[in-house]
Write a protein that holds these residues in place. Structure first.
Motif, mmCIF file in Angstrom:
data_model
loop_
_atom_site.group_PDB
_atom_site.id
_atom_site.type_symbol
_atom_site.label_atom_id
_atom_site.label_comp_id
_atom_site.label_asym_id
_atom_site.label_seq_id
_atom_site.Cartn_x
_atom_site.Cartn_y
_atom_site.Cartn_z
ATOM 1 N N PRO A 167 -6.716 -4.894 -11.785
ATOM 2 C CA PRO A 167 -7.284 -3.534 -11.824
ATOM 3 C C PRO A 167 -7.080 -2.757 -10.523
ATOM 4 C CG PRO A 167 -8.863 -5.152 -12.629
ATOM 5 C CD PRO A 167 -7.709 -5.929 -12.100
ATOM 6 N N PHE A 168 -6.940 -3.444 -9.411
ATOM 7 C CA PHE A 168 -6.769 -2.735 -8.136
ATOM 8 C C PHE A 168 -5.333 -2.228 -7.964
ATOM 9 C CE2 PHE A 168 -10.113 -5.874 -7.558
ATOM 10 C CZ PHE A 168 -11.161 -5.062 -7.159
ATOM 11 N N ASP A 176 -3.024 -2.785 -3.872
ATOM 12 C CA ASP A 176 -3.501 -1.491 -3.371
ATOM 13 C C ASP A 176 -4.931 -1.697 -2.881
ATOM 14 O OD1 ASP A 176 -1.307 0.155 -3.955
ATOM 15 O OD2 ASP A 176 -1.843 0.173 -6.089
ATOM 16 N N ALA A 177 -5.216 -1.249 -1.663
ATOM 17 C CA ALA A 177 -6.572 -1.469 -1.136
ATOM 18 C C ALA A 177 -6.999 -0.275 -0.295
ATOM 19 C CB ALA A 177 -6.606 -2.766 -0.333
ATOM 20 N N GLU A 178 -7.449 0.764 -0.980
ATOM 21 C CA GLU A 178 -8.064 1.906 -0.284
ATOM 22 C C GLU A 178 -9.372 1.397 0.323
ATOM 23 O OE1 GLU A 178 -6.834 5.018 -0.060
ATOM 24 O OE2 GLU A 178 -5.095 4.761 -1.382
ATOM 25 N N PRO A 179 -9.830 2.020 1.384
ATOM 26 C CA PRO A 179 -11.028 1.511 2.072
ATOM 27 C C PRO A 179 -12.210 1.237 1.134
ATOM 28 C CG PRO A 179 -10.056 3.328 3.297
ATOM 29 C CD PRO A 179 -9.227 3.168 2.073
ATOM 30 N N GLN A 180 -12.396 2.083 0.089
ATOM 31 C CA GLN A 180 -13.599 1.897 -0.735
ATOM 32 C C GLN A 180 -13.577 0.635 -1.603
ATOM 33 O OE1 GLN A 180 -11.481 4.404 -0.790
ATOM 34 N NE2 GLN A 180 -10.998 5.160 -2.851
ATOM 35 N N ARG A 230 -11.285 -18.807 -2.261
ATOM 36 C CA ARG A 230 -10.830 -19.376 -0.974
ATOM 37 C C ARG A 230 -9.399 -18.947 -0.646
ATOM 38 N NH1 ARG A 230 -12.952 -25.420 -1.775
ATOM 39 N NH2 ARG A 230 -15.051 -24.859 -2.428
ATOM 40 N N ALA A 231 -9.121 -17.685 -0.903
ATOM 41 C CA ALA A 231 -7.812 -17.144 -0.543
ATOM 42 C C ALA A 231 -7.890 -16.541 0.857
ATOM 43 C CB ALA A 231 -7.406 -16.083 -1.553
ATOM 44 N N ASN A 232 -6.748 -16.417 1.514
ATOM 45 C CA ASN A 232 -6.733 -15.848 2.866
ATOM 46 C C ASN A 232 -6.110 -14.471 2.844
ATOM 47 O OD1 ASN A 232 -7.721 -18.210 4.055
ATOM 48 N ND2 ASN A 232 -5.641 -19.100 3.980
ATOM 49 N N ILE A 233 -6.733 -13.571 3.568
ATOM 50 C CA ILE A 233 -6.116 -12.269 3.725
ATOM 51 C C ILE A 233 -5.209 -12.356 4.943
ATOM 52 C CG2 ILE A 233 -6.575 -9.857 4.280
ATOM 53 C CD1 ILE A 233 -9.261 -10.657 2.529
ATOM 54 N N VAL A 234 -3.925 -12.159 4.712
ATOM 55 C CA VAL A 234 -2.971 -12.416 5.798
ATOM 56 C C VAL A 234 -2.394 -11.128 6.386
ATOM 57 C CG1 VAL A 234 -2.320 -14.756 5.140
ATOM 58 C CG2 VAL A 234 -1.163 -12.831 4.071
ATOM 59 N N ASP A 235 -2.633 -9.998 5.722
ATOM 60 C CA ASP A 235 -2.138 -8.733 6.266
ATOM 61 C C ASP A 235 -2.957 -7.581 5.680
ATOM 62 O OD1 ASP A 235 -0.141 -7.209 7.818
ATOM 63 O OD2 ASP A 235 0.406 -6.411 5.831
ATOM 64 N N VAL A 236 -3.291 -6.641 6.539
ATOM 65 C CA VAL A 236 -4.035 -5.475 6.071
ATOM 66 C C VAL A 236 -3.367 -4.225 6.622
ATOM 67 C CG1 VAL A 236 -6.287 -4.338 5.970
ATOM 68 C CG2 VAL A 236 -6.173 -6.808 6.229
ATOM 69 N N SER A 240 -13.876 -4.168 0.296
ATOM 70 C CA SER A 240 -14.897 -5.216 0.352
ATOM 71 C C SER A 240 -14.920 -6.012 -0.953
ATOM 72 C CB SER A 240 -16.250 -4.622 0.660
ATOM 73 O OG SER A 240 -16.565 -3.704 -0.366
ATOM 74 N N GLU A 241 -14.681 -5.313 -2.050
ATOM 75 C CA GLU A 241 -14.682 -6.014 -3.332
ATOM 76 C C GLU A 241 -13.536 -7.046 -3.389
ATOM 77 O OE1 GLU A 241 -14.697 -4.909 -8.087
ATOM 78 O OE2 GLU A 241 -14.885 -3.282 -6.608
ATOM 79 N N ILE A 242 -12.348 -6.629 -2.886
ATOM 80 C CA ILE A 242 -11.200 -7.546 -2.874
ATOM 81 C C ILE A 242 -11.483 -8.742 -1.970
ATOM 82 C CG2 ILE A 242 -8.748 -7.760 -2.216
ATOM 83 C CD1 ILE A 242 -8.436 -4.805 -3.065
#
Lengths: 167, 553
Positions: A140-141, A92-96, A109-115, A99-101
């Motif tokens: 926690p997220f 879960d990644a609400e806009p607020q 060194r993980a890649n964000i592959v989809d948002v 940035s922390e995630i």
């Protein structure tokens, strides 16, 4: 106790079911299993993590060796090998909190592959400890989905697991 | 010249020197039966597919060759399953060929479709679903090689109908390349010399001979070893016949219903030399109580058997014949010792004369043993009669006790006797059975008559399931359930309706004459012995007890 076995098998249909069947019939526990073809397309390599004591692992090795489609079974020692697993994790990644995630992912060194508007999917490669640490931090997220490939492993240095070709 | 897949299959079987196929035709296997018309290979039509599998296994056990059975897809294939599993548990080389629906419709649940390679994977040594007709010759060659080498076992080949109809250029491979299958034949020399050293040092050694001796044809080497170092010999059920029961060093069969002298010998020994035996639970009893004071040498062709059930001190993997032959050279010549005197004493304790007023099955078997000199082939079903046969028939030759040891398959004996009789036309084959087992596959009497096979049957009729009844007596506080038949047919009339001579006896004094008629009869014959259902098999080792702890021993 967990033991990693590297198993070279004929790349035939049905081999996976033979091996899975052997584990269930003999009451052996598979922790993870990863399979794919090798540099030789006729041969697949399975990396199997087995749960059990020395007796169980010895039996697993011997019973695997009895299968005609199994060419070679080798134990991979944790000290002399590189082991990796890949996970895809959707949080879960609400806009607020984004940035922390992103920050945590950078450290690992993980890649964000989809948002998307409400979620992020992150790809991480590593050994077991690294992956569990990462998972712990993202909990926690709110983890919506988690997929892992299972461990693959290779010996360090020039050691290889290969079949001795005759002829 | 192009030939069909089915023709290629038959041609490959001919090149593997197959002389006989036991089978049952059907839809999906039509092309194969059509090609068989033009072959020299003889086909025996059984009365069920299970009968075909058991007959192939009886044939293999007696002849040492690979037995071949054949059935159609679906129920034909599933009826083979019990026979295949029986062969697997006892390491018997058979090749089972099944028809399959056409490749285009596999997986669509069409008429008589079943996933037989999936179903039999756990109890075949290997199996094949043929996807390309060109692969047929290679697969047949591999199947016979895998079935008959290393630790033998069943191999199943599933042949879809369209593949059987596909035309190919036939070429039989000269070589086999199986990188995942390389049985270890030669025993490690260092292990062999360690074993010989242990034998030379041992004060109370015992040889435990298993079915591997029969399989490897190592009976001469076994005898040589036993005689050279004066070592008493016990056998497992599967090892019956591997060492002559008339030999002075023979102590009997070990196990749950083992002979007391055998169980006691193992229990006090200081060195157990297990040869071609797998320490099955029915042989060892409670594992901790099996030779508690003994070191164990384990010789077996299958590395997976080493350390599986029992901790072993000196393992040797390889062909038992080669290993024994090598080992004998380093074993010291020994005369009779106190140990031999002691074990001889054990033997005297447990062989008493029978003088019963009722018809005792044990007496029937002893009489049969005497009158046939322990030289004929005995097949059995599973139950009391099987244990009595193993305990009291004095087998003198390997490959003469044909019985389902590992799986314990009722209904095995009669079809196995048919296969056995075909393998050895000149020897007498006697199926010893109970009325429970006999009723499972008695239709195979038709196969015997049809093929002029003079199979003899000794039927102990107790109108029920004696050995299960015995278990209920001991483990269910005599709450007998479903072990008594309220109806049994008139077996004499039934047998006569097949055109087979039959005699019924009820009293002990009738035994010798009845056995004489059975032996002198040229054709098949059934001797029905009316016996009591509460006649138990003794000795008996209860679950969780060690084999030294026998009831009635």
């Amino acid at each position: 106790m967990k033991t990693t076995l590297s198993v070279l098998v004929e790349n035939h249909p049905g081999v996976l079911s033979r091996i899975a069947g052997l584990f269930s019939r003999r009451g052996f526990n598979i922790d993870s299993l990863a399979v794919g073809t090798t540099e030789n397309p006729d041969i697949s390599r399975m990396t199997i993590v087995v749960e059990g004591d020395e007796y169980v692992v010895e039996q697993v090795k011997k019973q695997l060796n009895k299968l005609v489609d199994v060419i070679k079974v080798s134990k991979i020692s944790p000290e002399d090998s590189v082991t990796r697993e890949l996970i895809l994790i959707k949080v879960d990644a609400e806009p607020q909190v984004r940035s922390e995630i992103i920050h945590i992912s950078e450290i690992f060194r993980a890649n964000i592959v989809d948002v998307s508007r409400k979620s992020m999917t992150i790809e991480l490669t590593g050994d077991k400890d690294k992956i569990s640490a990462f998972e712990e931090l993202l909990k926690p997220f709110g983890i919506k989905e988690l997929v892992r490939t299972g461990v693959i492993a290779v010996n360090r240095g020039t050691n290889t697991i290969k079949i001795e070709e005759e002829d | 010249m192009l030939i069909t897949g089915a023709q290629a299959l038959i041609k490959s079987l001919e090149l593997e020197k197959v002389e006989i196929i036991f089978g049952y035709p059907g839809g999906a296997i039509l092309p194969v039966y059509d090609s068989l018309n033009h072959s020299e290979i003889k086909h025996i039509l059984t009365r069920s597919e299970q009968g075909a599998a058991h007959a192939a296994s009886g044939y293999a056990r007696v002849s040492g060759k690979v037995g071949v059975c054949m059935a159609t897809s679906g129920p034909g294939a599933t009826n083979l399953v019990t026979g295949i599993a029986t062969a697997y548990m006892d390491s018997i080389p058979i090749v089972a060929i099944t028809g399959q629906v056409s490749t285009a419709v596999i997986g669509r649940d069409v008429f008589q479709e079943v996933d037989i390679t999936g179903a039999t994977a756990p109890f075949t040594k290997h199996n094949y679903l043929i996807k390309k007709a060109e692969d047929i010759p290679r697969i047949i060659k591999e199947a016979f090689f895998i079935a008959s080498t290393g630790r033998p076992g069943p191999v199943l080949i599933d042949l879809p109908k369209d593949i059987a109809d596909t035309k190919i250029e036939f070429e039989y491979p000269k070589k086999i390349t199986l990188r995942g299958y390389k049985p270890n034949i030669i025993g490690h020399p260092l292990q062999i010399s360690r074993a010989a050293e242990a034998i030379n040092k041992a004060k109370r050694p015992v040889i435990c001979a298993g079915g591997g001796i029969n399989t490897a044809g190592a009976e001469k080497e076994l005898k040589k070893l036993a005689e050279k170092a004066h070592i008493p010999v016990v056998t497992t059920l599967m090892g019956t016949g591997a060492f002559s029961a008339k030999h002075s060093l023979y102590m009997g069969m070990i196990g749950m219903h083992g002979i007391s002298s055998a169980n006691k010998t193992v229990s006090v020994s200081d060195l157990i030399i297990a040869v071609g035996a797998r320490f099955g639970d029915r042989a060892t009893g409670k594992v901790e109580g099996f030779g508690p004071k003994a070191k164990i040498i384990h010789i077996d062709i299958d590395p997976a058997e080493i350390g599986k059930n029992v901790q072993v001190h000196i393992p040797i993997v390889g062909d038992v014949k080669q290993i024994l032959d090598e080992m004998i050279k380093s074993v010291e010549l020994k005369g009779s010792t106190d140990w031999n005197k002691y074990t001889d004493g054990l033997k005297e304790e447990c062989f008493d004369d029978i003088n019963d007023s009722y018809l005792n099955p044990v007496e029937v078997i002893r009489c049969l043993s005497n009158k046939t000199k322990g030289e004929v082939i005995i097949t059995t079903e599973v139950g009391c009669h099987q244990m009595w046969a193993a305990q009291h028939y004095e087998f003198t030759k390997p490959r003469t006790f044909i019985s389902s040891g590992g799986l314990g398959t009722m209904g095995y004996g009669l079809p196995a006797a048919i296969g056995a009789q075909i393998a050895q036309e000149d020897n007498m084959v006697i199926n010893i059975c109970g009325d429970g087992s006999f009723q499972m596959n008695l239709t195979e009497m038709a196969t015997a008559i049809e093929n002029n096979l003079p199979v003899k049957i000794v039927l102990f009729n107790n109108r029920g399931l004696g050995l299960v009844r015995q278990l209920q007596e001991f483990y269910c506080e005599k709450r007998y359930n479903q072990v008594h038949f309220s109806f049994v047919p008139d077996f004499v009339k039934l047998t006569e309706s097949y055109g087979i001579k039959a005699v019924r006896i009820k009293k002990p004094e009738e035994i010798p004459k009845a056995i004489d008629s059975l032996i002198s009869e040229k054709g098949p014959f059934l001797l029905e012995c009316m016996v009591d259902i509460d006649k138990n098999v003794y000795p008996m080792v209860l679950n969780g007890s060690s084999i030294n702890d026998m009831i009635g021993g």
